[in-house]
Scaffold this motif. Structure first.
Motif, PDB file in Angstrom:
ATOM      1  N   UNK A  50       0.746  -1.261  -0.251  1.00 45.69           N
ATOM      2  CA  UNK A  50      -0.050  -0.294   0.025  1.00 45.69           C
ATOM      3  C   UNK A  50       0.876   1.425  -0.480  1.00 45.69           C
ATOM      4  N   UNK A  53       2.017   1.565  -3.666  1.00 44.50           N
ATOM      5  CA  UNK A  53       1.187   2.151  -4.328  1.00 44.50           C
ATOM      6  C   UNK A  53       1.296   3.648  -4.299  1.00 44.50           C
ATOM      7  N   UNK A  57       2.674   7.407  -6.555  1.00 41.19           N
ATOM      8  CA  UNK A  57       1.246   7.736  -7.147  1.00 41.19           C
ATOM      9  C   UNK A  57       1.421   9.558  -7.142  1.00 41.19           C
ATOM     10  N   UNK A  60       3.914  10.576  -9.215  1.00 39.72           N
ATOM     11  CA  UNK A  60       3.686  10.867 -10.431  1.00 39.72           C
ATOM     12  C   UNK A  60       2.329  11.874 -11.003  1.00 39.72           C
TER      13      UNK A  60
ATOM     14  N   UNK B  23      -1.117   8.005 -13.261  1.00 38.52           N
ATOM     15  CA  UNK B  23      -0.954   7.639 -11.734  1.00 38.52           C
ATOM     16  C   UNK B  23      -1.659   6.898 -11.441  1.00 38.52           C
ATOM     17  N   UNK B  24      -1.856   6.057 -11.158  1.00 41.14           N
ATOM     18  CA  UNK B  24      -2.127   4.324 -10.140  1.00 41.14           C
ATOM     19  C   UNK B  24      -3.672   4.672  -9.282  1.00 41.14           C
ATOM     20  N   UNK B  25      -4.099   3.702  -9.116  1.00 44.91           N
ATOM     21  CA  UNK B  25      -5.779   3.819  -8.272  1.00 44.91           C
ATOM     22  C   UNK B  25      -5.084   4.313  -6.821  1.00 44.91           C
ATOM     23  N   UNK B  26      -5.618   4.649  -5.900  1.00 47.80           N
ATOM     24  CA  UNK B  26      -5.071   4.812  -4.828  1.00 47.80           C
ATOM     25  C   UNK B  26      -4.749   3.925  -3.812  1.00 47.80           C
ATOM     26  N   UNK B  27      -4.403   3.666  -3.471  1.00 47.51           N
ATOM     27  CA  UNK B  27      -3.913   1.799  -2.245  1.00 47.51           C
ATOM     28  C   UNK B  27      -5.158   1.188  -2.421  1.00 47.51           C
TER      29      UNK B  27
END
Lengths: 489, 224
Positions: A50, A53, A57, A60, B23-27
Motif C-alpha cells: 500500500x 502504491x 502515486x 506521478x 497515475x495509479x489508483x489509490x492504494x
C-alpha cells in the motif's frame, strides 16, 4: 547560530560537525526524537505494498504538475486574481523580502505574526524585517522557542527538536518576564499560548507558508496541528503567503494522496488537526478573515533546478522531513551542523542549489550514500543519487547544455585533481602500473608514517614487500616446477 | 523583463519532457461503509484525537450539549445566528439561565476583545465528515465565521450522520463544493495540539483546547 550566514556553511562545516559529535546532550535529544518519528511513521504504513502504491502515486502527481509548471503557475495566478488574491513574483530572496516590506509599508504595519514557513527562513525574512523596524514574531511553538533562543530551526518540521524540556524550561524562565522554571510541558505550552495570543490580537499582518497551491481553484493549502497557521491567516487584517513556485498542483483531486503522504511521513499522523484551504480575502458579507491576501511566488534558484533533468527531481519535495528522520548522519550531528536553512538529505540537495556549491557544497560530504532517505521519501526523490551528482558537480568544470548548478567546480582541488589524473594514467598503462608497483614495494621503507587526517585515528598503510601480482607469478612458477619434479620421480 | 516573465521564460525554456506515467489508483479503494459503520469509525477516530463526541438526535441534542457545557463550567457561548443549529441552540438556552449566548453578528473588529478574552466556546456546524480520519469539513462564510472555530478555548460543532463519508477523496468529490471553494474551507480533526517540546503531546497550543462534536443520528438507540 542566531542567523543563517551562507558564508559560513563551507568554511566552518567540519568544525560544526566536530562540535555536534562531542555534544552528548544534543545527540541524545536527536536520537530520541528520530527514533520516535521513525516509529510513528512506520506505524502509519503497516502495509508495504500500500505504501509503495501511494508513493508511486505521489511521485506521478508531482511529476505531472512539474511538467506543466509554467502553465499551472499562470492558471494559479489567474484564479487567485479572480478570487481577489494579489499575486507577486520574486526571482530572488532580496526581491521577495522587498515585496513583503512594501506591503507592510503600504499598511503602516510594524507587527507581523508568522506561521511556520521554511521559505521565509530561506530568504532571511525575520532579520531583514527587524533591520527595517518590523517586529516579526514566530508563532509555531517550536519556531517561537527557537526564536526566543536566538537560534534557527534544526529540523524542517520540528524546529526545536534539538532541545529537551529542561533546556526549554530554562529558556522560558530567563527570557519571558515573570515565568517561573517549570518542566511541565502543558504549563510551558500554556505560557507560549498566552504570550502569542496577545500577539495575534495586535498583529497588523500575518505571514504564512504554503504546503500546496491549487491551480484549478486558486487555493492556498496549509497543514498544521497548533492553530497558529489559522490564527495568522485569519485574525490580522492582511495575510501574506510565501510560496515556492514548485508548490503548485493541478487540481483538488491531487490533494488527498499528497496530504496523506505528507502527514504520515512527517509526524506519523493520519491527518493533522487542521487543513486550511484559503481561496480569497474576506468577502463583503463575511464577518472575519483578512481583507487583503497576497501570495509571493518565490523562485530563488528553483527554475535553475528545473533546467536539469536529474536535479529537477529536487522540486518534487513536499517538505515532510522523513529523509532527515531516517538519516544516520543527521541523527548523529543534528540540524545545525549543516549550517543551512534546510538540513539533512533534502537540505544537502536543496541548499547547494540555492546558495551555490561554492557556498554550501561541502555539506554533501555528510552522507554515507546508504540510501535510507530515498527509501523513506514519500515522492521517491533519489536523494543519494542527487547528493552524489552534486558532489560530482562541485569538482566538475566541464560545460553543460543547461545552466549548471551554481558554483560548479568550486570545490575542485588541484592536488586532488592531479592525483586522480595520475591514478587514471597508471590504470590505463599496464607497464607503467607494474613499474609503479615495483617501486612502491621496493621502497616501502620510505612510505610516510603520517598522512593528514587519515592517521589521526588510524595507522598509515604500508606497501607489502611484494605485490600480489609478483606473489601470484612466483607461486605459479614454483607450482610448475614442483609438478615438473613430480613427473620425473 | 519583469520577474514574472523571467521566471516563466526560464521554466518554458528548460521544461523536461516527462515520461508519461499514469497515475495509479489509490492504494485502497474507498471502503463502502454503512452509515452505522461510518458513525463508529468517525467516533473512534475523534476519540483517539482527544475530541469529545455527543451522539444525539434532532430532538435531544441541544439538551445534551447544554448540560455537557454546564457540567464543564462553560458559561459563555458564541454562535452563528440565522442558522438552523444556531436558532435551535438559542431557543433551548432559555432553560439554562446561567448561560450567556452571544450571536456572532458583527465584524470581528468590533468583537475581537470579547472573542479573545471572554467567550469560552464557539458553536458552529460542519458540512461533512470523514470517517477514515475523524475529520470535520467546515465551510466558513457569513453563517460560519472563521474565528468561531478557532479563538474560544472550546469549539463545539454539529454534524449529521448522513453527511459522513468514508474518506477524504469521497467527501471532496461527491459534492459540488470543489466547483467554487468558499473563502476558507477547513478540515478539523481534533483540538489544537503540539508535540514541539520533546515530542510530548499537549492540547490547546493556539486554537481550542476542547473539541465537542455533536453527532446527530436518526435513532439514538441504534448507535449508542
Amino acid at each position: 547560530m542566531s542567523r543563517f550566514e551562507p558564508a559560513t556553511v563551507n568554511l566552518e562545516f567540519d568544525k560544526r560537525v566536530g562540535d555536534a559529535l562531542q555534544d552528548q546532550e544534543l545527540r541524545a535529544n536527536f536520537r530520541g526524537a528520530m527514533d520516535f518519528l521513525m516509529g510513528k511513521r512506520a506505524a502509519m504504513f503497516p502495509d508495504k505494498e500500500g505504501l509503495e502504491a501511494l508513493r508511486t502515486q505521489g511521485e506521478a502527481i508531482r511529476n505531472r504538475c512539474l511538467s506543466q509548471l509554467p502553465e499551472l503557475l499562470e492558471q494559479f495566478e489567474q484564479r487567485c486574481t479572480e478570487n481577489g488574491i494579489q499575486v507577486h513574483w520574486a526571482e530572488t530572496a532580496q526581491e521577495a523580502n522587498a515585496i513583503i516590506l512594501e506591503i507592510m509599508h503600504k499598511h503602516d504595519a510594524t507587527r507581523m505574526v508568522k506561521g511556520k514557513s521554511m521559505a521565509s527562513e530561506e530568504i532571511g525574512l525575520n532579520h531583514f524585517l527587524a533591520d527595517h523596524g518590523v517586529e516579526c514574531l514566530e508563532t509555531d511553538m517550536g519556531e517561537y522557542i527557537v526564536q526566543l533562543a536566538d537560534e534557527t530551526p534544526s529540523h524542517i518540521i520540528m524546529p526545536a527538536i534539538h532541545k529537551n524540556k529542561q533546556q526549554i524550561a530554562r529558556l522560558f524562565n530567563q527570557k519571558i518576564d515573570g515565568v517561573e522554571y517549570s518542566e511541565n510541558v502543558d504549563r510551558l505550552i500554556g505560557i507560549g499560548r498566552d504570550v502569542l495570543r496577545q500577539k495575534f490580537f495586535e498583529a497588523d499582518v500575518g505571514l504564512s507558508g504554503v504546503n500546496f497551491a491549487v491551480a484549478e481553484t486558486g487555493t492556498l493549502c496549509l497543514v498544521e496541528n497548533e492553530g497558529n497557521g489559522r490564527m495568522t491567516t485569519t485574525v490580522p487584517p492582511v495575510h501574506i503567503a510565501l510560496c515556492g513556485i514548485e508548490k503548485v498542483v493541478e487540481s483538488l483531486r491531487d490533494i488527498p494522496p499528497l496530504l496523506k503522504l505528507l502527514t504520515r511521513s512527517a509526524t506519523g499522523q493520519a491527518i493533522t488537526t487542521y487543513f486550511n484551504m484559503i481561496s480569497s480575502p474576506r468577502k463583503p458579507d463575511e464577518k472575519d478573515g483578512p481583507k487583503e491576501v497576497h501570495v509571493v511566488l518565490l523562485d530563488n534558484g528553483r527554475s535553475r533546478m528545473y533546467a536539469d533533468k536529474q536535479l529537477q527531481q529536487t522540486l518534487r519535495c513536499i517538505r515532510c522531513g522523513a529523509c532527515m528522520n531516517h538519516c544516520p548522519v543527521y541523527t548523529r550531528i543534528g540540524g545545525h551542523a549543516y549550517g543551512t536553512t534546510y538540513p539533512g538529505p533534502i537540505g544537502q540537495v536543496v541548499s547547494p542549489q540555492i546558495w551555490g556549491l561554492h557556498t554550501a557544497g561541502s555539506i554533501t560530504k555528510a552522507c554515507s550514500l546508504n540510501g535510507a532517505c530515498g527509501e523513506a521519501c514519500p515522492v521517491k526523490i533519489p536523494l543519494a543519487d542527487l547528493i552524489r551528482r552534486l558532489r560530482y558537480e562541485s569538482n566538475n568544470s566541464e560545460p553543460t547544455s543547461v545552466p549548471a548548478p551554481r558554483g560548479q567546480g568550486a570545490l575542485r582541488k588541484r592536488s586532488e585533481a592531479v592525483t586522480w589524473k595520475l591514478w587514471a594514467l597508471l590504470l590505463h598503462k599496464p607497464g607503467l602500473y607494474a613499474l609503479a608497483l615495483f617501486i612502491a614495494t621496493r621502497l616501502r621503507a620510505l612510505a610516510p608514517r603520517r598522512i593528514g587526517p587519515w592517521t589521526r585515528y588510524r595507522s598509515a598503510p604500508k606497501p607489502a614487500a611484494r605485490s600480489l601480482h609478483e606473489l601470484a607469478a612466483q607461486r605459479s612458477q614454483s607450482n610448475a616446477s614442483s609438478q615438473e619434479h613430480g613427473r620425473h620421480e | 523583463m519583469s520577474s514574472r516573465e523571467a521566471i516563466l521564460n526560464r521554466l518554458r525554456t528548460y521544461r523536461q519532457p516527462q515520461p508519461s506515467q499514469p497515475v495509479q489508483a489509490p492504494a485502497s479503494a474507498p471502503a463502502m461503509l454503512s452509515v452505522a459503520e461510518k458513525v463508529r469509525v468517525f467516533t473512534e477516530n475523534l476519540h483517539a484525537a482527544h475530541a469529545e463526541v455527543i451522539t444525539a438526535t434532532e430532538e435531544n441534542w441541544t439538551r445534551r450539549l447544554l448540560s455537557v457545557l454546564r457540567e464543564t463550567g462553560v458559561h459563555s457561548v458564541t454562535y452563528a445566528p440565522n442558522t438552523p443549529h444556531g436558532e435551535s441552540l438559542k431557543s433551548a438556552a432559555h432553560a439554562y439561565p446561567e448561560l450567556q449566548l452571544h450571536a456572532y453578528e458583527n465584524n470581528i473588529e468590533s468583537c475581537k476583545d470579547a472573542l479573545f478574552n471572554h467567550i469560552q466556546c464557539g458553536f458552529g456546524a460542519a458540512m461533512k465528515g470523514v470517517a477514515e480520519t475523524g475529520t470535520l469539513m467546515v465551510k466558513t462564510g457569513p453563517d460560519e465565521p472563521r474565528a468561531l472555530s478557532l479563538v474560544p478555548p472550546t469549539h463545539s460543532l454539529i454534524i449529521h450522520a448522513k453527511d459522513l463519508y468514508a474518506d477524504l477523496p469521497e467527501a471532496l468529490h461527491r459534492t459540488q463544493i470543489t466547483a467554487a471553494l468558499p473563502t476558507n474551507l477547513l478540515l478539523i480533526s481534533g483540538p489544537s495540539k503540539t508535540a514541539d517540546i520533546q515530542q510530548t503531546l499537549a492540547y490547546g497550543a493556539h486554537g481550542p483546547k476542547r473539541l465537542i462534536v455533536v453527532l446527530i443520528v436518526p435513532e439514538e438507540s441504534d448507535h449508542v
